[in-house]
Scaffold this active site. Sequence first.
Site, PDB file in Angstrom:
ATOM      1  N   CYS A  50       0.761  -1.243   0.013  1.00  0.00           N
ATOM      2  CA  CYS A  50       0.028  -0.017   0.095  1.00  0.00           C
ATOM      3  C   CYS A  50       0.756   1.315  -0.118  1.00  0.00           C
ATOM      4  O   CYS A  50       0.464   2.337  -0.477  1.00  0.00           O
ATOM      5  CB  CYS A  50      -0.997  -0.144   1.118  1.00  0.00           C
ATOM      6  SG  CYS A  50      -0.173  -0.149   2.729  1.00  0.00           S
ATOM      7  N   ASN A  51       2.073   1.001   0.447  1.00  0.00           N
ATOM      8  CA  ASN A  51       2.969   2.392   0.469  1.00  0.00           C
ATOM      9  C   ASN A  51       4.045   2.362  -0.476  1.00  0.00           C
ATOM     10  O   ASN A  51       4.691   3.534  -0.565  1.00  0.00           O
ATOM     11  CB  ASN A  51       3.638   2.334   1.852  1.00  0.00           C
ATOM     12  CG  ASN A  51       2.830   2.980   3.003  1.00  0.00           C
ATOM     13  OD1 ASN A  51       1.463   3.526   2.994  1.00  0.00           O
ATOM     14  ND2 ASN A  51       2.801   2.228   4.261  1.00  0.00           N
ATOM     15  N   ARG A  52       4.228   1.413  -1.348  1.00  0.00           N
ATOM     16  CA  ARG A  52       5.255   1.324  -2.469  1.00  0.00           C
ATOM     17  C   ARG A  52       4.888   0.332  -3.603  1.00  0.00           C
ATOM     18  O   ARG A  52       4.495  -0.606  -3.117  1.00  0.00           O
ATOM     19  CB  ARG A  52       6.819   1.250  -1.603  1.00  0.00           C
ATOM     20  CG  ARG A  52       6.927  -0.374  -1.028  1.00  0.00           C
ATOM     21  CD  ARG A  52       8.484  -0.496  -0.564  1.00  0.00           C
ATOM     22  NE  ARG A  52       8.568   0.538   0.679  1.00  0.00           N
ATOM     23  CZ  ARG A  52       9.341   1.368   0.792  1.00  0.00           C
ATOM     24  NH1 ARG A  52      10.209   1.772  -0.134  1.00  0.00           N
ATOM     25  NH2 ARG A  52       9.277   2.106   1.701  1.00  0.00           N
ATOM     26  N   SER A 109      10.289   2.900   6.005  1.00  0.00           N
ATOM     27  CA  SER A 109       9.074   2.768   6.221  1.00  0.00           C
ATOM     28  C   SER A 109       8.346   3.973   6.679  1.00  0.00           C
ATOM     29  O   SER A 109       9.027   4.744   7.177  1.00  0.00           O
ATOM     30  CB  SER A 109       8.943   1.622   7.179  1.00  0.00           C
ATOM     31  OG  SER A 109       9.055   0.298   6.387  1.00  0.00           O
ATOM     32  N   GLY A 189     -14.978  -2.844  19.957  1.00  0.00           N
ATOM     33  CA  GLY A 189     -14.920  -2.258  18.740  1.00  0.00           C
ATOM     34  C   GLY A 189     -14.194  -3.559  17.830  1.00  0.00           C
ATOM     35  O   GLY A 189     -13.835  -4.557  18.338  1.00  0.00           O
ATOM     36  N   GLY A 191     -12.676  -2.438  14.408  1.00  0.00           N
ATOM     37  CA  GLY A 191     -12.249  -1.627  13.433  1.00  0.00           C
ATOM     38  C   GLY A 191     -10.449  -2.034  13.234  1.00  0.00           C
ATOM     39  O   GLY A 191     -10.044  -2.902  13.840  1.00  0.00           O
ATOM     40  N   ILE A 194      -8.334  -2.179  16.239  1.00  0.00           N
ATOM     41  CA  ILE A 194      -8.601  -3.182  17.240  1.00  0.00           C
ATOM     42  C   ILE A 194      -7.950  -4.413  16.452  1.00  0.00           C
ATOM     43  O   ILE A 194      -7.570  -5.490  17.057  1.00  0.00           O
ATOM     44  CB  ILE A 194     -10.247  -3.283  17.517  1.00  0.00           C
ATOM     45  CG1 ILE A 194     -10.500  -2.231  18.453  1.00  0.00           C
ATOM     46  CG2 ILE A 194     -10.304  -4.667  18.161  1.00  0.00           C
ATOM     47  CD1 ILE A 194      -9.820  -2.162  19.907  1.00  0.00           C
TER      48      ILE A 194
END
Length: 418
Positions: A50-52, A109, A189, A191, A194
Amino acid sequence: MTLLALGINHKTAPVSLRERVVFSPDKLGVALDSLLQQPLVQGGVVLSTCNRTELYLSVDEQENQREQLIRWLCEYHQLRPEDVNGSLYWHQDNAAVSHLMRVASGLDSLVLGEPQILGQVKKAFAESQRGHSLSSELERLFQKSFTVAKRVRTETDIGASAVSVAFAACTLARQIFESLADVTVLLVGAGETIELVARYLREHNVQKMVIANRTRERAQALATEVGAEVITLAELDEQLVQADIVISSTASTLPIIGKGMMERTLKARRNQPMLMVDIAVPRDIEPEVGKLPNVYLYSVDDLHAIIQHNLAQRKAAAVQAESIVQQESSDFMAWLRAQSAVETIRDYRAQADELRAEMTAKALAAIQQGNDVEAVIQELTHRLTNRLIHAPTKSLQQAARDGDQNRLQILRDSLGLD
């Protein structure tokens, strides 16, 4: 042959561009096949998170190699070169080696020192192994990078301190309770935060975990993954009595756990201590709960203070980690440069061995014909010496005629004359 790293990441491109150059896992094999069909590419690894998105390549060096590879990337993703040119970075040889080692070690990162990237790099490497997309140089580079990442983990404190809210909450629990195997954890929760908390806790051997959520359906998949029980928020009051640790993160606009509820809980627990971590904004737990005896309540602001302190520690550790990367990348490049001589050394040894066999055969034939053994050996050594020194002698003479003192010195060093 040259090594390249080409890509974009969270520092150079917004998510709107990063998502357009993602390689989906189910089509990665097809992408690798397409990449290796490029005439200059000898081997390749595609790292896409997702980042690279990054291509690690061994290529036949060409003048327009950058343009060729960018064109392939754009054609594959149906983009124009101008869409990506301002966001792409390009590393070659030592810079490419250092970059991969930094990436694998978590030094590049979004969250400095995070360990998940190493697993993602290993997965990308394994995909190329399965597709036979690796050159020997790339395979050696990735294996070396895994070793470097391990060194960084074991020899520095880069991963010792929590720098995410979820990780900080779990670290806090581990600091307060001697063993998490004997405690009951209630997660409120279901999400993303969690989810991360639940996975961290499972990794640290929490045996009893309960997830409370408005709907069971959303929590069930996570509960199945981590081996937890699921309850609804309506059952929260009853479950609090059993909980030693409560970590809450919901989207509720009003507190879910109030002072009155906790007073009843503490009475039923006979005032056994509880750790409560509220990482929701707005808060899930009324601040007054923290004033109750035997309740240790931490808010998201408390965790952020811990995170900032730990981030400073990680940055200090990163300096040591960068030194390891610099040393290891230099060692790898020395090995890579040495490989360029392997074929020459092999040919030279084969030539010498062929000459030895030829001269030995002639000497044995002469002895079998009755010639004097000592004379045959003398002739053998004389001819062998002349044949072995013929080519170096010509090179020395040519260097002298050219007035090339540097070449003369290299030849003297090669022949062991100094």
